[in-house]
Write a protein that holds these residues in place. Structure first.
Motif, PDB file in Angstrom:
ATOM      1  N   TRP A  36       0.826  -1.197   0.000  1.00  0.00           N
ATOM      2  CA  TRP A  36       0.000   0.000   0.000  1.00  0.00           C
ATOM      3  C   TRP A  36       0.862   1.250   0.000  1.00  0.00           C
ATOM      4  O   TRP A  36       2.025   1.241   0.424  1.00  0.00           O
ATOM      5  N   THR A  37       0.230   2.349  -0.406  1.00  0.00           N
ATOM      6  CA  THR A  37       0.874   3.658  -0.318  1.00  0.00           C
ATOM      7  C   THR A  37       0.756   4.148   1.131  1.00  0.00           C
ATOM      8  O   THR A  37      -0.032   3.615   1.922  1.00  0.00           O
ATOM      9  N   ILE A  38       1.511   5.186   1.432  1.00  0.00           N
ATOM     10  CA  ILE A  38       1.427   5.780   2.770  1.00  0.00           C
ATOM     11  C   ILE A  38      -0.016   6.192   3.064  1.00  0.00           C
ATOM     12  O   ILE A  38      -0.544   5.910   4.144  1.00  0.00           O
ATOM     13  N   LYS A  39      -0.666   6.842   2.104  1.00  0.00           N
ATOM     14  CA  LYS A  39      -2.038   7.296   2.353  1.00  0.00           C
ATOM     15  C   LYS A  39      -2.971   6.113   2.580  1.00  0.00           C
ATOM     16  O   LYS A  39      -3.859   6.179   3.443  1.00  0.00           O
ATOM     17  N   GLN A  40      -2.790   5.010   1.857  1.00  0.00           N
ATOM     18  CA  GLN A  40      -3.629   3.834   2.077  1.00  0.00           C
ATOM     19  C   GLN A  40      -3.403   3.244   3.462  1.00  0.00           C
ATOM     20  O   GLN A  40      -4.346   2.776   4.100  1.00  0.00           O
ATOM     21  N   VAL A  41      -2.172   3.271   3.929  1.00  0.00           N
ATOM     22  CA  VAL A  41      -1.873   2.772   5.273  1.00  0.00           C
ATOM     23  C   VAL A  41      -2.613   3.611   6.311  1.00  0.00           C
ATOM     24  O   VAL A  41      -3.247   3.076   7.227  1.00  0.00           O
ATOM     25  N   VAL A  42      -2.566   4.912   6.173  1.00  0.00           N
ATOM     26  CA  VAL A  42      -3.236   5.796   7.134  1.00  0.00           C
ATOM     27  C   VAL A  42      -4.749   5.573   7.103  1.00  0.00           C
ATOM     28  O   VAL A  42      -5.381   5.402   8.147  1.00  0.00           O
ATOM     29  N   HIS A  43      -5.321   5.544   5.913  1.00  0.00           N
ATOM     30  CA  HIS A  43      -6.762   5.319   5.800  1.00  0.00           C
ATOM     31  C   HIS A  43      -7.137   3.933   6.327  1.00  0.00           C
ATOM     32  O   HIS A  43      -8.170   3.768   6.982  1.00  0.00           O
ATOM     33  N   HIS A  44      -6.310   2.940   6.062  1.00  0.00           N
ATOM     34  CA  HIS A  44      -6.550   1.582   6.571  1.00  0.00           C
ATOM     35  C   HIS A  44      -6.576   1.578   8.099  1.00  0.00           C
ATOM     36  O   HIS A  44      -7.420   0.915   8.699  1.00  0.00           O
ATOM     37  N   CYS A  45      -5.659   2.287   8.711  1.00  0.00           N
ATOM     38  CA  CYS A  45      -5.609   2.295  10.181  1.00  0.00           C
ATOM     39  C   CYS A  45      -6.889   2.874  10.767  1.00  0.00           C
ATOM     40  O   CYS A  45      -7.402   2.351  11.760  1.00  0.00           O
ATOM     41  N   SER A  46      -7.428   3.923  10.164  1.00  0.00           N
ATOM     42  CA  SER A  46      -8.686   4.461  10.701  1.00  0.00           C
ATOM     43  C   SER A  46      -9.815   3.444  10.511  1.00  0.00           C
ATOM     44  O   SER A  46     -10.631   3.250  11.412  1.00  0.00           O
ATOM     45  N   ASP A  47      -9.853   2.773   9.377  1.00  0.00           N
ATOM     46  CA  ASP A  47     -10.870   1.737   9.152  1.00  0.00           C
ATOM     47  C   ASP A  47     -10.703   0.575  10.133  1.00  0.00           C
ATOM     48  O   ASP A  47     -11.660   0.119  10.761  1.00  0.00           O
ATOM     49  N   SER A  48      -9.495   0.093  10.268  1.00  0.00           N
ATOM     50  CA  SER A  48      -9.218  -1.050  11.124  1.00  0.00           C
ATOM     51  C   SER A  48      -9.503  -0.745  12.588  1.00  0.00           C
ATOM     52  O   SER A  48     -10.110  -1.553  13.301  1.00  0.00           O
ATOM     53  N   HIS A  49      -9.091   0.416  13.032  1.00  0.00           N
ATOM     54  CA  HIS A  49      -9.250   0.746  14.443  1.00  0.00           C
ATOM     55  C   HIS A  49     -10.700   1.113  14.776  1.00  0.00           C
ATOM     56  O   HIS A  49     -11.121   0.962  15.916  1.00  0.00           O
ATOM     57  N   MET A  50     -11.462   1.536  13.760  1.00  0.00           N
ATOM     58  CA  MET A  50     -12.901   1.708  13.937  1.00  0.00           C
ATOM     59  C   MET A  50     -13.520   0.328  14.214  1.00  0.00           C
ATOM     60  O   MET A  50     -14.333   0.173  15.127  1.00  0.00           O
TER      61      MET A  50
END
Length: 181
Positions: free
Chosen positions: A62-76
């Motif tokens: 993933w790109t850096i931005k995908q990692v950040v967006h993934h973390c918000s999804d995952s931690h939700m």
């Protein structure tokens, strides 16, 4: 690139290895790591250009931005899993296709503000909840159908502390290599 080199890029802090037993001190440290995660992400990403946000952390990663967006999804999803386990008897949680979520438009936005705001709010709520857990609460479990296993809340705290460090390492790795592998 060798399989070993690829594996190190995929798991820069090592693979997830959930401890079977932990101390209250370890749990407190994991909660602190979870608490600090959003600010660590902000510190790493606040001055990145759109080009840098599109750097990958490994080949086919993933790109850096995908990692950040993934973390918000995952931690939700994490917060929901904790609440389900605390309010239901051995609930079966709903897994999701994180790779598919990462391809959605919000997972590819160069604007990290909403995901960072979400991470900050989620982690603030999660930390309040986690610090209130009793020893009996920590033993409560949920079933993860994807793995066919039960996970205790104690283990889940560790999982999300590891997950936070894992993805921070991915962001650092992408920055170190400037997205070139």
């Amino acid at each position: 690139m060798t399989n070993e080199e690829f594996h190190l890029l995929k798991y820069p802090i090592g693979e997830l290895n959930i401890p079977q037993n932990s101390t209250s001190q370890q749990i407190s440290e994991w909660i602190n790591e979870i608490e600090q995660f959003p600010e660590a992400v902000v510190a790493l990403t606040k001055n990145l250009s759109n080009e840098q946000l599109n750097w990958i952390y490994r080949p086919e990663g993933w790109t850096i931005k995908q990692v950040v967006h993934h973390c918000s999804d995952s931690h939700m999803n994490s917060l929901i899993r904790f609440k389900l386990a605390l309010t239901e008897d051995m609930p079966t949680i709903k897994p999701y296709y994180e790779d598919r979520w990462a391809k959605l438009v919000d997972g590819n936005s160069n604007d990290l503000n909403y995901s960072l705001m979400l991470l900050k709010g989620l982690h603030a709520k999660l930390v309040i909840l986690l610090r209130s857990l009793t020893p009996n609460d920590l033993k409560r479990q949920y079933i993860h159908p994807e793995h066919g296993k039960r996970f205790s809340l104690e283990q889940t705290i560790y999982i999300y502390a590891w997950h936070s460090k894992h993805h921070l390492a991915h962001i650092k790795q992408a920055l170190k290599h400037k997205g070139e592998f």
